[in-house]
Design a protein around this motif. Sequence first.
Motif, PDB file in Angstrom:
ATOM      1  N   ASP A   1      -7.323  11.570  -4.728  1.00 37.64           N
ATOM      2  CA  ASP A   1      -6.448  12.738  -4.827  1.00 37.64           C
ATOM      3  C   ASP A   1      -6.997  13.807  -3.887  1.00 37.64           C
ATOM      4  OD1 ASP A   1      -4.408  14.376  -5.671  1.00 37.64           O
ATOM      5  OD2 ASP A   1      -5.339  14.874  -7.581  1.00 37.64           O
ATOM      6  N   LEU A   2      -6.215  14.182  -2.866  1.00 34.67           N
ATOM      7  CA  LEU A   2      -6.672  15.121  -1.846  1.00 34.67           C
ATOM      8  C   LEU A   2      -5.671  16.261  -1.690  1.00 34.67           C
ATOM      9  CD1 LEU A   2      -7.467  12.400   0.843  1.00 34.67           C
ATOM     10  CD2 LEU A   2      -9.143  13.561  -0.592  1.00 34.67           C
ATOM     11  N   GLU A   3      -6.129  17.391  -1.156  1.00 40.56           N
ATOM     12  CA  GLU A   3      -5.235  18.513  -0.882  1.00 40.56           C
ATOM     13  C   GLU A   3      -5.546  19.078   0.497  1.00 40.56           C
ATOM     14  OE1 GLU A   3      -3.924  21.427  -3.969  1.00 40.56           O
ATOM     15  OE2 GLU A   3      -5.030  22.813  -2.677  1.00 40.56           O
ATOM     16  N   PHE A   4      -4.488  19.355   1.260  1.00 41.46           N
ATOM     17  CA  PHE A   4      -4.607  19.899   2.602  1.00 41.46           C
ATOM     18  C   PHE A   4      -3.654  21.075   2.745  1.00 41.46           C
ATOM     19  CE2 PHE A   4      -5.690  15.447   2.789  1.00 41.46           C
ATOM     20  CZ  PHE A   4      -6.842  15.441   3.535  1.00 41.46           C
ATOM     21  N   ALA A   5      -3.991  21.980   3.645  1.00 35.09           N
ATOM     22  CA  ALA A   5      -3.087  23.086   3.945  1.00 35.09           C
ATOM     23  C   ALA A   5      -1.849  22.537   4.647  1.00 35.09           C
ATOM     24  CB  ALA A   5      -3.787  24.101   4.841  1.00 35.09           C
TER      25      ALA A   5
ATOM     26  N   HIS B   1       0.849  -1.178   0.000  1.00 37.99           N
ATOM     27  CA  HIS B   1       0.000   0.000   0.000  1.00 37.99           C
ATOM     28  C   HIS B   1       0.890   1.235   0.000  1.00 37.99           C
ATOM     29  CE1 HIS B   1      -3.487  -2.480   0.859  1.00 37.99           C
ATOM     30  NE2 HIS B   1      -2.770  -3.072   1.806  1.00 37.99           N
ATOM     31  N   PHE B   2       0.575   2.209  -0.840  1.00 37.23           N
ATOM     32  CA  PHE B   2       1.375   3.408  -0.977  1.00 37.23           C
ATOM     33  C   PHE B   2       0.524   4.655  -0.831  1.00 37.23           C
ATOM     34  CE2 PHE B   2       3.364   0.093  -3.434  1.00 37.23           C
ATOM     35  CZ  PHE B   2       4.685   0.172  -3.060  1.00 37.23           C
ATOM     36  N   ILE B   3       1.123   5.680  -0.255  1.00 38.91           N
ATOM     37  CA  ILE B   3       0.527   7.004  -0.196  1.00 38.91           C
ATOM     38  C   ILE B   3       1.609   7.977  -0.643  1.00 38.91           C
ATOM     39  CG2 ILE B   3      -0.387   8.825   1.292  1.00 38.91           C
ATOM     40  CD1 ILE B   3      -1.520   6.620   3.068  1.00 38.91           C
TER      41      ILE B   3
ATOM     42  N   ALA C   1       2.618  25.881   0.896  1.00 40.77           N
ATOM     43  CA  ALA C   1       1.269  26.155   1.373  1.00 40.77           C
ATOM     44  C   ALA C   1       0.364  24.929   1.439  1.00 40.77           C
ATOM     45  CB  ALA C   1       0.604  27.208   0.491  1.00 40.77           C
ATOM     46  N   THR C   2       0.679  23.869   0.671  1.00 37.09           N
ATOM     47  CA  THR C   2      -0.240  22.729   0.582  1.00 37.09           C
ATOM     48  C   THR C   2       0.472  21.390   0.639  1.00 37.09           C
ATOM     49  OG1 THR C   2      -0.144  22.685  -1.826  1.00 37.09           O
ATOM     50  CG2 THR C   2      -1.911  24.008  -0.833  1.00 37.09           C
ATOM     51  N   LEU C   3      -0.306  20.370   0.950  1.00 31.96           N
ATOM     52  CA  LEU C   3       0.109  18.971   0.859  1.00 31.96           C
ATOM     53  C   LEU C   3      -0.834  18.307  -0.129  1.00 31.96           C
ATOM     54  CD1 LEU C   3       0.424  18.239   4.671  1.00 31.96           C
ATOM     55  CD2 LEU C   3       2.313  18.660   3.090  1.00 31.96           C
ATOM     56  N   GLN C   4      -0.304  17.837  -1.245  1.00 31.05           N
ATOM     57  CA  GLN C   4      -1.098  17.140  -2.251  1.00 31.05           C
ATOM     58  C   GLN C   4      -0.931  15.651  -1.991  1.00 31.05           C
ATOM     59  OE1 GLN C   4      -2.881  18.916  -4.530  1.00 31.05           O
ATOM     60  NE2 GLN C   4      -3.819  17.053  -5.272  1.00 31.05           N
ATOM     61  N   VAL C   5      -2.016  14.968  -1.670  1.00 34.99           N
ATOM     62  CA  VAL C   5      -1.965  13.571  -1.258  1.00 34.99           C
ATOM     63  C   VAL C   5      -2.623  12.705  -2.325  1.00 34.99           C
ATOM     64  CG1 VAL C   5      -2.659  11.919   0.524  1.00 34.99           C
ATOM     65  CG2 VAL C   5      -2.083  14.275   1.155  1.00 34.99           C
ATOM     66  N   TYR C   6      -1.916  11.621  -2.719  1.00 35.19           N
ATOM     67  CA  TYR C   6      -2.472  10.691  -3.701  1.00 35.19           C
ATOM     68  C   TYR C   6      -2.386   9.281  -3.155  1.00 35.19           C
ATOM     69  CZ  TYR C   6      -3.395   8.114  -7.946  1.00 35.19           C
ATOM     70  OH  TYR C   6      -3.947   7.258  -8.872  1.00 35.19           O
ATOM     71  N   ILE C   7      -3.524   8.584  -3.189  1.00 34.81           N
ATOM     72  CA  ILE C   7      -3.593   7.183  -2.777  1.00 34.81           C
ATOM     73  C   ILE C   7      -3.975   6.371  -4.008  1.00 34.81           C
ATOM     74  CG2 ILE C   7      -4.644   5.528  -1.199  1.00 34.81           C
ATOM     75  CD1 ILE C   7      -5.434   7.960   0.547  1.00 34.81           C
ATOM     76  N   PRO C   8      -3.016   5.627  -4.597  1.00 33.55           N
ATOM     77  CA  PRO C   8      -3.308   4.865  -5.818  1.00 33.55           C
ATOM     78  C   PRO C   8      -4.459   3.876  -5.656  1.00 33.55           C
ATOM     79  CG  PRO C   8      -0.945   4.900  -5.408  1.00 33.55           C
ATOM     80  CD  PRO C   8      -1.623   5.487  -4.201  1.00 33.55           C
TER      81      PRO C   8
ATOM     82  N   CYS D   1       5.385   8.014   0.741  1.00 26.90           N
ATOM     83  CA  CYS D   1       6.367   8.669  -0.129  1.00 26.90           C
ATOM     84  C   CYS D   1       6.108  10.168  -0.097  1.00 26.90           C
ATOM     85  CB  CYS D   1       6.232   8.191  -1.573  1.00 26.90           C
ATOM     86  SG  CYS D   1       6.372   6.427  -1.774  1.00 26.90           S
ATOM     87  N   MET D   2       7.124  10.942   0.305  1.00 29.54           N
ATOM     88  CA  MET D   2       6.965  12.386   0.356  1.00 29.54           C
ATOM     89  C   MET D   2       7.999  13.033  -0.555  1.00 29.54           C
ATOM     90  SD  MET D   2       6.241  12.940   4.380  1.00 29.54           S
ATOM     91  CE  MET D   2       5.257  14.419   4.260  1.00 29.54           C
ATOM     92  N   ASN D   3       7.573  14.077  -1.254  1.00 34.08           N
ATOM     93  CA  ASN D   3       8.446  14.771  -2.188  1.00 34.08           C
ATOM     94  C   ASN D   3       8.253  16.268  -2.035  1.00 34.08           C
ATOM     95  OD1 ASN D   3      10.181  15.148  -4.422  1.00 34.08           O
ATOM     96  ND2 ASN D   3       8.427  15.386  -5.755  1.00 34.08           N
ATOM     97  N   GLN D   4       9.364  16.974  -1.906  1.00 36.38           N
ATOM     98  CA  GLN D   4       9.294  18.435  -1.814  1.00 36.38           C
ATOM     99  C   GLN D   4       9.245  19.015  -3.215  1.00 36.38           C
ATOM    100  OE1 GLN D   4      12.582  20.162   0.272  1.00 36.38           O
ATOM    101  NE2 GLN D   4      12.267  22.143  -0.628  1.00 36.38           N
ATOM    102  N   ARG D   5       8.322  19.927  -3.445  1.00 37.78           N
ATOM    103  CA  ARG D   5       8.218  20.574  -4.742  1.00 37.78           C
ATOM    104  C   ARG D   5       9.331  21.589  -4.888  1.00 37.78           C
ATOM    105  NH1 ARG D   5       1.875  22.253  -5.309  1.00 37.78           N
ATOM    106  NH2 ARG D   5       1.029  20.177  -5.139  1.00 37.78           N
ATOM    107  N   GLY D   6       9.625  21.906  -6.134  1.00 35.75           N
ATOM    108  CA  GLY D   6      10.575  22.978  -6.412  1.00 35.75           C
ATOM    109  C   GLY D   6      11.977  22.475  -6.687  1.00 35.75           C
ATOM    110  N   VAL D   7      12.864  23.415  -6.896  1.00 39.61           N
ATOM    111  CA  VAL D   7      14.252  23.115  -7.236  1.00 39.61           C
ATOM    112  C   VAL D   7      15.069  22.952  -5.954  1.00 39.61           C
ATOM    113  CG1 VAL D   7      16.307  24.001  -8.386  1.00 39.61           C
ATOM    114  CG2 VAL D   7      14.042  24.450  -9.347  1.00 39.61           C
ATOM    115  N   ILE D   8      15.854  21.905  -5.906  1.00 36.07           N
ATOM    116  CA  ILE D   8      16.753  21.706  -4.774  1.00 36.07           C
ATOM    117  C   ILE D   8      18.008  22.525  -5.046  1.00 36.07           C
ATOM    118  CG2 ILE D   8      18.115  20.040  -3.475  1.00 36.07           C
ATOM    119  CD1 ILE D   8      16.036  17.938  -4.264  1.00 36.07           C
ATOM    120  N   GLN D   9      18.286  23.486  -4.175  1.00 38.35           N
ATOM    121  CA  GLN D   9      19.424  24.375  -4.364  1.00 38.35           C
ATOM    122  C   GLN D   9      20.644  23.844  -3.626  1.00 38.35           C
ATOM    123  OE1 GLN D   9      18.338  28.343  -3.378  1.00 38.35           O
ATOM    124  NE2 GLN D   9      16.586  28.369  -4.758  1.00 38.35           N
ATOM    125  N   GLY D  10      21.798  24.271  -4.069  1.00 37.28           N
ATOM    126  CA  GLY D  10      23.032  23.909  -3.398  1.00 37.28           C
ATOM    127  C   GLY D  10      23.706  22.682  -3.949  1.00 37.28           C
TER     128      GLY D  10
END
Length: 65
Positions: free
Chosen positions: A24-28, A3-5, A12-19, A55-64
């Motif tokens: 598909d859910l969104e939370f602050a 089982h995966f989430i 600003a948000t957490l986009q949650v997907y349960i296959p 599984c968690m993933n940060q959006r955006g570009v990883i700097q450094g």
Amino acid sequence: MSHFIGIDVAKATLQVYIPQGQVDLEFANTTSGLHKLYKTLKLSIKSRFKSWFWCMNQRGVIQGL
């Protein structure tokens, strides 16, 4: 059965997907939003949380790099 989430973390948000069930859910991305996420998942997931892979993933570009 595995089982995966998937959780996409933004400032600003957490986009949650349960296959399983294609949910598909969104939370602050706040303390209140995390409480709502937990309550929602607890009600919708029938098996224990420890048998799920989160599984968690940060959006955006990883700097450094």
